[in-house]
Design a protein around this motif. Structure first.
Motif, PDB file in Angstrom:
ATOM      1  N   SER A 115       0.406   0.028  -0.108  1.00 20.51           N
ATOM      2  CA  SER A 115      -1.046   0.025   0.100  1.00 20.51           C
ATOM      3  C   SER A 115      -1.682   1.295  -0.448  1.00 20.51           C
ATOM      4  N   ARG A 116      -1.050   2.438  -0.212  1.00 20.24           N
ATOM      5  CA  ARG A 116      -1.621   3.703  -0.693  1.00 20.24           C
ATOM      6  C   ARG A 116      -1.593   3.776  -2.217  1.00 20.24           C
ATOM      7  N   VAL A 180      -5.602   4.317   4.190  1.00 14.59           N
ATOM      8  CA  VAL A 180      -5.753   2.901   3.854  1.00 14.59           C
ATOM      9  C   VAL A 180      -6.822   2.281   4.751  1.00 14.59           C
ATOM     10  N   ASP A 184      -9.122  -2.027   1.726  1.00 15.32           N
ATOM     11  CA  ASP A 184      -7.896  -1.982   0.920  1.00 15.32           C
ATOM     12  C   ASP A 184      -6.950  -3.110   1.320  1.00 15.32           C
TER      13      ASP A 184
END
Length: 229
Positions: A115-116, A180, A184
């Motif tokens: 995710s990052r 996040v 996102d």
């Protein structure tokens, strides 16, 4: 991928998952059946989002690449085709839309690496970075991909990779302090739904501009696609 210590059932499940990776790439089990791709609709957050590089229209062939920055098969895809993709993009012969997913967060040491990494890519695109910078960032992120379950890249390390690829300005601070967000997560989930809609069960997944699936295990797919233009 390392195995957890102790616990027969978790170990067996992870072994099964590893076998699945070897056979099919980085996959996930999904509910429901594939549906036809939503080709003409606008891309809202519920439908995911892509980062597009390269020419448009009749000048360039077009593909969509679904990827997860934690997936070793996506790393292999980048190692095999990244240089050629960059060459064709920079010469105006190929347009690529990258649609990152994050279902491999669960096998990252931090629990949110995919995710990052994806959020960082979108921040870089939003900053107005050139195609060469974006492609350089993607390539270096895969070259420095952490080992599943034990490795990790911090936000600061991702920001340093971005700077090395040519990213400048406030976006580097934004990446180094990234958290996040719900947006996102919704974007990644929307891309996963697009993956499913195309009948794909995992990443890397490649689709041409007509919606036809491309087999990335075929070493000639890219030269054949671009050569047809």
């Amino acid at each position: 991928m390392s195995l957890p210590r102790g616990g027969g059932a978790p170990r067996a499940l992870l072994l099964a998952f590893m076998v699945l990776l070897v056979l099919t790439g980085c996959t996930r089990v999904v509910d429901g059946s594939p549906s036809a791709p939503a080709a003409a609709a606008g891309w809202g957050s519920s439908q995911g989002a892509g980062v597009t590089v390269g020419g448009a229209g009749d000048v360039a062939a077009g593909i969509t690449v679904f990827l997860d920055f934690q997936c070793p098969f996506c790393q292999r895809f980048e190692a095999q085709y990244g240089d050629d993709i960059t060459k064709y993009v920079t010469t105006g012969r190929l347009q690529v839309t990258y649609r990152p997913v994050s279902f491999l967060d669960r096998i990252s040491a931090s629990g949110d690496y995919s995710s990052r990494a994806a959020a960082s890519l979108f921040l870089i695109k939003k900053s107005g970075a050139t195609d060469a910078v974006i492609l350089g960032f993607i390539g270096e992120m895969f070259r420095r991909q952490p080992v599943e379950g034990v490795g990790n890249l911090t936000n600061l390390q991702i920001s340093e990779i971005a700077a090395g690829a040519g990213v400048t300005g406030e976006v580097l601070h934004d990446i180094s302090s990234l958290q996040v967000s719900d947006g996102d997560r919704q974007r990644a989930e929307g891309n996963e739904q697009q993956l499913i809609a195309h009948g794909l069960g995992g990443v890397p997944g490649v689709v041409d501009s007509s919606g036809e699936l491309i087999d990335p295990s075929d070493p000639d797919w890219l030269t054949r696609l671009v050569g047809a233009r």
